[in-house]
Structures are given as C-alpha cells and as structure tokens.
Design a protein around this motif. Structure first.
Motif, PDB file in Angstrom:
ATOM      1  N   ARG A   9      36.578  36.934  45.944  1.00  0.00           N
ATOM      2  CA  ARG A   9      36.896  37.031  47.367  1.00  0.00           C
ATOM      3  C   ARG A   9      35.728  37.609  48.165  1.00  0.00           C
ATOM      4  O   ARG A   9      35.569  37.321  49.354  1.00  0.00           O
ATOM      5  N   GLU A 106      42.276  31.867  50.583  1.00  0.00           N
ATOM      6  CA  GLU A 106      42.146  33.054  51.430  1.00  0.00           C
ATOM      7  C   GLU A 106      40.732  33.241  51.960  1.00  0.00           C
ATOM      8  O   GLU A 106      40.491  34.082  52.811  1.00  0.00           O
TER       9      GLU A 106
ATOM     10  N   GLN B  44      43.550  34.126  57.335  1.00  0.00           N
ATOM     11  CA  GLN B  44      44.362  33.067  56.749  1.00  0.00           C
ATOM     12  C   GLN B  44      44.455  31.882  57.705  1.00  0.00           C
ATOM     13  O   GLN B  44      44.604  32.057  58.908  1.00  0.00           O
TER      14      GLN B  44
END
Lengths: 113, 115
Positions: A9, A106, B44
């Motif tokens: 991430r 994400e 998102q």
C-alpha cells in the motif's frame, strides 16, 4: 464489493531500483487495469489486461511493464524507478457483465527518492 | 482516440444547494457507457452513477442524476441537496463496449461542500 487488493500500500524506494506492485482480485474478472493518479492529471491508464497473458499498453506505459500469469493477479513492474514515477497507483478490474463497472483497489502510494 | 474533458478543476457550494459538474467526451462510436466516480479523502473510488449510451432516459440514483446529451457529447452530474459527505474528487469516465477495453477518465473536479 468486489474483492480487489493491492500490495504494498505504501513504498519508498530509490531511483534506479526495480519495483513491483501486485494486484489481486477474487472475482474472476476478465479485465484488469493499472492507473496512476497525479494532481492535475486525473487517472491515466498505464497498462491493461483482457485475459491471462493478454495485455496492452495504455496512454502512459513508458517505463512500466505488466504480467498476468493467472486470472487473479496483475503485476505492475517499474524496471528502474525514476522520480517521475512517484504517484498513487490504482488497480481495477471488471467482469463480462454489460454494466462495464470498474472495481478499484485501495491504491498504492509509491515514492521514488 | 476517445477523450474525456472535465472543465471545472474545482468547485465549492454551500450545504443543501444543488451543484452540477460538467463532462464532455469525444467518440465516433455509438455503443458506450459513461460513469461518474467519486473519490473522497479516503482515496477509495466509488461508483456514483452509470449511463448507457443507447438509453435516452437520464440515470438517477437518489440525490444524483445526470443530464446526458448524446448529440452534444455531454454528460453532466447534478447533485441535489448537497451534503458534507459529498466533498470529494469526482471523475467522469467512458468505455466503449464490445470493441475496446480501455476505460478513459477525465482529470477530475474537486468538489467542496461548505457548512
């Protein structure tokens, strides 16, 4: 929600090093995409895949390569990272339904120093 | 090549007001879909609304509706009774169906809902 995950991430790396971002989806979607998001540019398509081992270039593909050896995984590789590749990278997938809807991961924030 | 243009980089409106976000696109094809996606600060990406090009009726989802003008290649998003939670980046997107698998996005409009 579609099960689509990205890893890592967050990543910080140095110029000239190779980097691989992974996208994994559990929806058996046929199509997968890699976008990068930069201020003032929106989402720009890097590469996409329309099936296992079937990929094509997007509008900003220079410096990037992809591979898709399984339906569920789509890898984005920066062979030799540059500072201009500092960005937020999004993976997305869609199935064969007529809606055309994209499901997104994400996002992965990559910083190249 | 298909293109999507969002001419408003940033907008601000008061809570409860109505706001319209503009989107134009360019294609010579007839079979396509148009979308509006919302990206709140969480990053998102959320689908707001979808329009099939072959449908003349404008799509509606609760407070969100579109004004789809096929001849003018225009696809604007109207948000009624705006709420603080509508603060986000909004992207217009386009896909050709049954021929091209690319989904093209506009550069986005950053919308601020003011209390």
């Amino acid at each position: 929600d579609a099960g689509i995950t990205q890893s890592p991430r967050h990543k910080v790396t140095e110029t000239g090093t190779p980097v691989t971002l992974r996208c994994h989806q559990t929806e058996n979607h046929r199509y997968m995409y890699w976008y990068r998001q930069d201020p003032g540019h929106g989402l720009r398509l890097i590469h996409y895949s329309y099936g296992v081992k079937d990929t094509d270039k997007g509008e900003v593909s220079d410096g990037y390569s992809v591979s898709r050896s399984k339906t569920e995984d789509f890898l984005l590789t920066l062979e030799s990272a540059t500072s201009s590749q500092t960005s937020v990278y999004f993976c997305a997938s869609r199935g064969l339904s007529e809606t055309g809807e994209l499901f997104f991961g994400e996002g992965s924030r990559l910083t190249v120093l | 090549a298909q293109t999507v243009t969002q001419s408003q980089p940033e907008m601000s409106v008061q809570e409860a007001e109505t706001v319209t976000l503009s989107c134009t696109y360019d294609t010579s094809e007839n079979n396509y879909y148009l979308f509006w996606y919302k990206q709140p600060p969480s990053r998102q990406m959320i689908l707001v609304i979808r329009q099939e090009a072959y449908k003349q009726q404008n799509a509606t989802e609760n407070r969100f509706s579109v004004n789809f003008q096929k001849a003018a290649k225009s696809f604007s998003l109207k948000i009624s009774d705006s709420q603080l939670g509508d603060t986000a980046m909004y992207f217009c997107a386009f896909i050709l169906m049954n021929r091209d698998d690319k989904i093209i996005f506009g550069k986005g409009t950053r919308l601020h809902i003011l209390p």
